[in-house]
Design a protein around this motif. Structure first.
Motif, PDB file in Angstrom:
ATOM      1  N   HIS A 131       0.175   3.563   2.134  1.00 23.21           N
ATOM      2  CA  HIS A 131       0.187   3.910   3.561  1.00 23.21           C
ATOM      3  C   HIS A 131       1.391   3.291   4.279  1.00 23.21           C
ATOM      4  O   HIS A 131       1.996   3.902   5.141  1.00 23.21           O
ATOM      5  CB  HIS A 131      -1.128   3.451   4.203  1.00 23.21           C
ATOM      6  N   ARG A 132       1.721   2.032   3.940  1.00 26.55           N
ATOM      7  CA  ARG A 132       2.866   1.326   4.512  1.00 26.55           C
ATOM      8  C   ARG A 132       3.701   0.802   3.353  1.00 26.55           C
ATOM      9  O   ARG A 132       3.569  -0.343   2.942  1.00 26.55           O
ATOM     10  CB  ARG A 132       2.388   0.186   5.422  1.00 26.55           C
ATOM     11  N   GLU A 174      -5.207   2.605  -3.532  1.00 25.72           N
ATOM     12  CA  GLU A 174      -4.630   2.224  -2.247  1.00 25.72           C
ATOM     13  C   GLU A 174      -3.336   1.433  -2.378  1.00 25.72           C
ATOM     14  O   GLU A 174      -2.530   1.405  -1.456  1.00 25.72           O
ATOM     15  CB  GLU A 174      -5.622   1.365  -1.455  1.00 25.72           C
ATOM     16  N   THR A 187       0.821  -1.204   0.000  1.00 30.99           N
ATOM     17  CA  THR A 187       0.000   0.000   0.000  1.00 30.99           C
ATOM     18  C   THR A 187       0.860   1.261   0.000  1.00 30.99           C
ATOM     19  O   THR A 187       2.062   1.206   0.257  1.00 30.99           O
ATOM     20  CB  THR A 187      -0.919   0.028   1.244  1.00 30.99           C
TER      21      THR A 187
END
Length: 109
Positions: A29-30, A98, A27
């Motif tokens: 996000h990480r 995402e 992702t």
């Protein structure tokens, strides 16, 4: 009187293809780790609907649920994750808003 929920419910999946490879996503996000696809259950959605939706949104893969492997809780974040097991049924691997990468990896249950 309304109370703030103490837990966030999420669903994730260990999804394999016919060769026994497991689907993992990276992702935005990480960015430093590969992980199983999944996400938060939306209001009015069943756990099964949520995991099928999340897998397809993040990877382009339509899965069939074959079981549940466990329920996991992160007490620091208040997130409870129901982990499903499934098989890839159709679709084409693709990234999404995402995910920056989607790939099958060698795996075993």
């Amino acid at each position: 009187m309304t109370h703030t929920p103490k837990h966030i419910v999420a669903a994730a999946a260990y999804v394999t293809n016919d060769q026994g490879q497991v689907l993992l996503v990276k992702t935005y996000h990480r960015q430093d780790t590969w992980e199983l696809p999944g996400g938060q259950v939306e209001e009015g959605e069943t756990l099964e609907e949520a995991v099928i939706r999340e897998v397809e949104e993040e990877s382009g893969i339509v899965m069939a649920i074959t079981g549940v492997s466990g329920v996991y809780q992160n007490t620091q974040s208040g997130v409870m994750v129901i982990m499903f097991v499934g098989k890839m049924m159709s679709g084409t691997l693709r990234t999404s808003e995402e995910t920056q990468a989607v790939q099958p990896f060698p795996g075993s249950v």
